[in-house]
Design an enzyme around this catalytic site. Sequence first.
Site, PDB file in Angstrom:
ATOM      1  N   HIS A  56       0.840  -1.219   0.000  1.00  0.00           N
ATOM      2  CA  HIS A  56       0.000   0.000   0.000  1.00  0.00           C
ATOM      3  C   HIS A  56       0.859   1.246   0.000  1.00  0.00           C
ATOM      4  O   HIS A  56       1.006   1.882   1.045  1.00  0.00           O
ATOM      5  CB  HIS A  56      -0.906  -0.001   1.225  1.00  0.00           C
ATOM      6  CG  HIS A  56      -2.074   0.932   1.108  1.00  0.00           C
ATOM      7  ND1 HIS A  56      -2.030   2.240   1.504  1.00  0.00           N
ATOM      8  CD2 HIS A  56      -3.310   0.722   0.631  1.00  0.00           C
ATOM      9  CE1 HIS A  56      -3.208   2.810   1.311  1.00  0.00           C
ATOM     10  NE2 HIS A  56      -4.005   1.897   0.786  1.00  0.00           N
ATOM     11  N   GLY A  65      -5.906   4.553   5.298  1.00  0.00           N
ATOM     12  CA  GLY A  65      -6.819   5.326   6.135  1.00  0.00           C
ATOM     13  C   GLY A  65      -7.437   4.498   7.239  1.00  0.00           C
ATOM     14  O   GLY A  65      -7.607   4.964   8.366  1.00  0.00           O
ATOM     15  N   GLU A  70      -7.764   3.125  13.042  1.00  0.00           N
ATOM     16  CA  GLU A  70      -7.462   2.147  14.084  1.00  0.00           C
ATOM     17  C   GLU A  70      -6.506   2.732  15.122  1.00  0.00           C
ATOM     18  O   GLU A  70      -6.687   2.527  16.324  1.00  0.00           O
ATOM     19  CB  GLU A  70      -6.874   0.871  13.471  1.00  0.00           C
ATOM     20  CG  GLU A  70      -6.400  -0.152  14.483  1.00  0.00           C
ATOM     21  CD  GLU A  70      -7.485  -0.729  15.383  1.00  0.00           C
ATOM     22  OE1 GLU A  70      -7.150  -1.133  16.515  1.00  0.00           O
ATOM     23  OE2 GLU A  70      -8.665  -0.786  14.978  1.00  0.00           O
TER      24      GLU A  70
END
Length: 153
Positions: A56, A65, A70
């Site tokens: 990513h 995101g 989180e």
Amino acid sequence: MMSENVTKSMDINEILKMLPHRYPFLLVDRITECESEKYVKGYKNVTYNEPFFQGHFPDYPIMPGVLQIEALAQISAAIIHELPQYQNKLAVFAGIDNARFKKAVKPGDRLDMYSELTKTRGPIVKCHVKGSVDGQLAVEADLTVSVIDKPSN
């Protein structure tokens, strides 16, 4: 002058006692300030060695995101665990509203996080959270957390 309710800092060892998360899912490096029943501040140092950067994205690494959210949920646990009725309980992420992503979070950034307690009702807690990099807002949301009994082993 800080009130008596403000904890200046919580290092990684204290965070590990509070949160059940472990590598690679522990997303809080330090809590810098926590005022009971009000707010918590802390940060996550984002490094190129994070496992999520492998996919990513390899040519343009940005922190997903969902992991920013989180991290903000994890830091919110510190303010929740300060409340007497929620001590020795498990804070579980239960919902998100009004999430906005304003700036990419990249390797080398420090994601400064802030969570403000906005409402408690029984086992449900709501927090308004913000994450910033170099003073610029990167992410903002309203989180809902459910507080449950810790499972017995």
